[in-house]
Write a protein that holds these residues in place. Structure first.
Motif, PDB file in Angstrom:
ATOM      1  N   ASP A 215       0.817  -1.221   0.000  1.00  0.00           N
ATOM      2  CA  ASP A 215       0.000   0.000   0.000  1.00  0.00           C
ATOM      3  C   ASP A 215       0.846   1.265   0.000  1.00  0.00           C
ATOM      4  O   ASP A 215       0.495   2.256  -0.663  1.00  0.00           O
ATOM      5  CB  ASP A 215      -0.934  -0.002   1.218  1.00  0.00           C
ATOM      6  N   LYS A 218       2.029   1.953  -3.522  1.00  0.00           N
ATOM      7  CA  LYS A 218       0.900   2.383  -4.347  1.00  0.00           C
ATOM      8  C   LYS A 218       0.548   3.840  -4.038  1.00  0.00           C
ATOM      9  O   LYS A 218       0.246   4.625  -4.944  1.00  0.00           O
ATOM     10  CB  LYS A 218      -0.312   1.491  -4.088  1.00  0.00           C
ATOM     11  N   ARG A 219       0.587   4.174  -2.763  1.00  0.00           N
ATOM     12  CA  ARG A 219       0.237   5.538  -2.350  1.00  0.00           C
ATOM     13  C   ARG A 219       1.230   6.558  -2.911  1.00  0.00           C
ATOM     14  O   ARG A 219       0.833   7.652  -3.344  1.00  0.00           O
ATOM     15  CB  ARG A 219       0.192   5.616  -0.824  1.00  0.00           C
ATOM     16  N   LYS A 222       0.356   6.969  -6.519  1.00  0.00           N
ATOM     17  CA  LYS A 222      -0.964   7.600  -6.628  1.00  0.00           C
ATOM     18  C   LYS A 222      -0.849   9.102  -6.401  1.00  0.00           C
ATOM     19  O   LYS A 222      -1.437   9.900  -7.157  1.00  0.00           O
ATOM     20  CB  LYS A 222      -1.930   6.968  -5.618  1.00  0.00           C
ATOM     21  N   GLU A 223      -0.114   9.500  -5.383  1.00  0.00           N
ATOM     22  CA  GLU A 223       0.056  10.928  -5.106  1.00  0.00           C
ATOM     23  C   GLU A 223       0.785  11.623  -6.252  1.00  0.00           C
ATOM     24  O   GLU A 223       0.449  12.764  -6.602  1.00  0.00           O
ATOM     25  CB  GLU A 223       0.818  11.097  -3.793  1.00  0.00           C
ATOM     26  N   ASN A 225       0.699  10.698  -9.371  1.00  0.00           N
ATOM     27  CA  ASN A 225      -0.241  10.776 -10.485  1.00  0.00           C
ATOM     28  C   ASN A 225      -1.258  11.889 -10.282  1.00  0.00           C
ATOM     29  O   ASN A 225      -1.673  12.554 -11.245  1.00  0.00           O
ATOM     30  CB  ASN A 225      -0.971   9.436 -10.663  1.00  0.00           C
ATOM     31  N   GLU A 226      -1.670  12.113  -9.044  1.00  0.00           N
ATOM     32  CA  GLU A 226      -2.613  13.205  -8.767  1.00  0.00           C
ATOM     33  C   GLU A 226      -1.993  14.554  -9.119  1.00  0.00           C
ATOM     34  O   GLU A 226      -2.675  15.446  -9.640  1.00  0.00           O
ATOM     35  CB  GLU A 226      -3.020  13.161  -7.290  1.00  0.00           C
ATOM     36  N   PRO A 235      -2.036  10.394 -16.061  1.00  0.00           N
ATOM     37  CA  PRO A 235      -1.394   9.584 -15.017  1.00  0.00           C
ATOM     38  C   PRO A 235      -0.703   8.379 -15.643  1.00  0.00           C
ATOM     39  O   PRO A 235      -1.046   7.956 -16.752  1.00  0.00           O
ATOM     40  CB  PRO A 235      -2.560   9.149 -14.135  1.00  0.00           C
ATOM     41  N   SER A 237       0.464   4.293 -15.307  1.00  0.00           N
ATOM     42  CA  SER A 237       0.190   3.037 -14.621  1.00  0.00           C
ATOM     43  C   SER A 237       1.425   2.648 -13.814  1.00  0.00           C
ATOM     44  O   SER A 237       2.514   3.198 -14.003  1.00  0.00           O
ATOM     45  CB  SER A 237      -0.136   1.939 -15.634  1.00  0.00           C
ATOM     46  N   MET A 238       1.271   1.686 -12.919  1.00  0.00           N
ATOM     47  CA  MET A 238       2.411   1.201 -12.143  1.00  0.00           C
ATOM     48  C   MET A 238       3.487   0.636 -13.066  1.00  0.00           C
ATOM     49  O   MET A 238       4.689   0.837 -12.842  1.00  0.00           O
ATOM     50  CB  MET A 238       1.964   0.125 -11.142  1.00  0.00           C
TER      51      MET A 238
END
Length: 401
Positions: A215, A218-219, A222-223, A225-226, A235, A237-238
């Motif tokens: 997690d 991922k976070r 994610k941040e 990408n935001e 954004p 992808s991983m």
């Protein structure tokens, strides 16, 4: 599609290569129709490097069928590999090579590798069998255009192998989590300094960096990408984050991706047409640092693979032992066990944790302050079960053959 070249080759290689080990399957068999659709799209988008191997079930045949259609062979640089560990003499090399030509429906292979070299001893065994003259004969006759090797060993032996022969390219495992493992970044820079094209395998660590991140990692992405979306950018992808880390390195010639769905081919081709070397920002590098830290927190042993603990007086490959141990608990029994067997048992001189004599020299130099002797005991208990002992016992038959 972007292309890169290196001193030892004339042609340019597509930045993205098609890894043919994980082709789509249906009822256990390669889905030829689906595979050819993906290969054709990749070829149309500019991918010219296609990587297969003798031991990939059905892969060479599938590539051969596709290459024989519509003059595709002339547009493809096909890479395949010699499983030297299955060879007892040069007759075996010849037999396997001829089988590969038949499977690939061709009379030459563009990029040919000695497959899965795990140590300098493994390469020396090939030399003792007479492989250097065999390679030269094949190159002189034109059936092998470029000769290289794929490496799966520790960092110490890699430069020795690079310097031991007139290689024209090499292939190593590398991704943002394995920068200090196997050949690692040091190996990449060393090979590139010698003018060798460097092909990258396992950019996603067997899919872990795309589908199985903790997690915290991922976070971090994610941040990031935001922030991209807020700036009006798409954004990532991983998987794209992992590939971008490699594309940022100018020493990387080609990155193999084992694509088996069209959406993956489309996304990866698009990225390979856009990503530039030396383009990651300081903030983006910090994102990778956060992701790596989050992944390391979940590992059993916080080893970064720096190698300061080496060399071990008993020959143990300490970073490799720890990496396989962490892989077993992070990615599954099969992945960790096979890595451990491959890198510590299937070598001429064993490099396994069970050789530890608890001298403690390694622990004195560890920046992570790991109690290495204690952890060696844990690794031995977890990794050196009956299967390992059986393989280690009988592997000598291969080396002596």
């Amino acid at each position: 599609m972007q292309y890169r070249s290196a001193q030892h080759i004339e042609e340019e290689l597509s930045l993205l290569g098609f890894g043919c080990m994980r082709f789509s399957r249906k009822m256990g068999f390669i889905d030829q129709e689906k595979v050819e659709e993906q290969l054709q799209y990749a070829l149309d988008q500019g991918i010219n490097y296609f990587d297969t191997a003798y031991i990939y079930p059905g892969s060479e045949e599938a590539v051969g069928k596709f290459a024989s259609k519509n003059n595709n062979r002339e547009k493809m640089l096909i890479a395949s590999k010699m499983p030297h560990y299955m060879c007892k003499n040069l007759a075996d090399f010849d037999r396997i090579f001829q089988d590969e030509l038949k499977r690939l429906q061709t009379d030459y292979i563009d990029y040919y590798l000695m497959h899965m070299i795990t140590s300098y001893d493994a390469w020396q065994r090939c030399i003792d069998l007479g492989v250097i003259d065999w390679i030269r004969q094949k190159k002189e006759s034109g059936v092998i255009k470029r000769i290289g090797f794929s490496y799966h060993g520790g960092r110490e032996d890699f430069p020795r192998i690079v310097d031991s022969f007139d290689w024209e390219f090499c292939q190593i495992q590398l991704n943002y989590l394995d920068a200090g493992s196997q050949a690692g970044l040091d190996g990449l820079f060393y090979a590139a300094s010698k003018g060798l094209p460097v092909i990258i395998m396992e950019p996603l660590r067997g899919g872990r960096l795309a589908n199985d991140l903790p997690d915290g990692a991922k976070r971090a992405f994610k941040e990031a990408n935001e922030k991209r979306v807020a700036a009006g950018l798409e954004p990532y992808s991983m998987a794209s984050w992992a590939l971008r880390w490699l594309y940022d390195l100018p020493e990387v010639t080609c990155v193999l991706s084992g694509m088996n769905e069209m959406v993956q081919v489309v996304e990866n081709c698009k990225l390979a047409g856009e990503a530039q070397a030396n383009s990651l920002t300081q903030d983006e590098h910090a994102v990778y640092d956060k992701a790596i830290a989050a992944i390391r927190e979940k590992e059993k042993i916080p080893c970064t693979g720096c190698g300061y603990c080496m060399p071990c007086p008993k020959g143990i490959d300490i970073p490799t032992c720890f990496r396989a141990y962490n892989t077993k608990f992070g990615e599954g029994w099969m992945a960790g066990t096979m890595s451990y067997i491959q890198n510590t048992a299937l070598v001429q001189e064993p490099k396994n944790a069970g050789l530890c004599i608890k001298c403690g020299k390694c622990a004195k130099h560890c920046p992570q302050h790991i109690d290495i002797p204690s952890q060696m005991s844990a690794v031995e208990k977890a990794m050196e079960g009956p299967l390992y002992k059986l393989i280690k016992r009988f592997k000598g038959l291969v080396w002596k053959a």
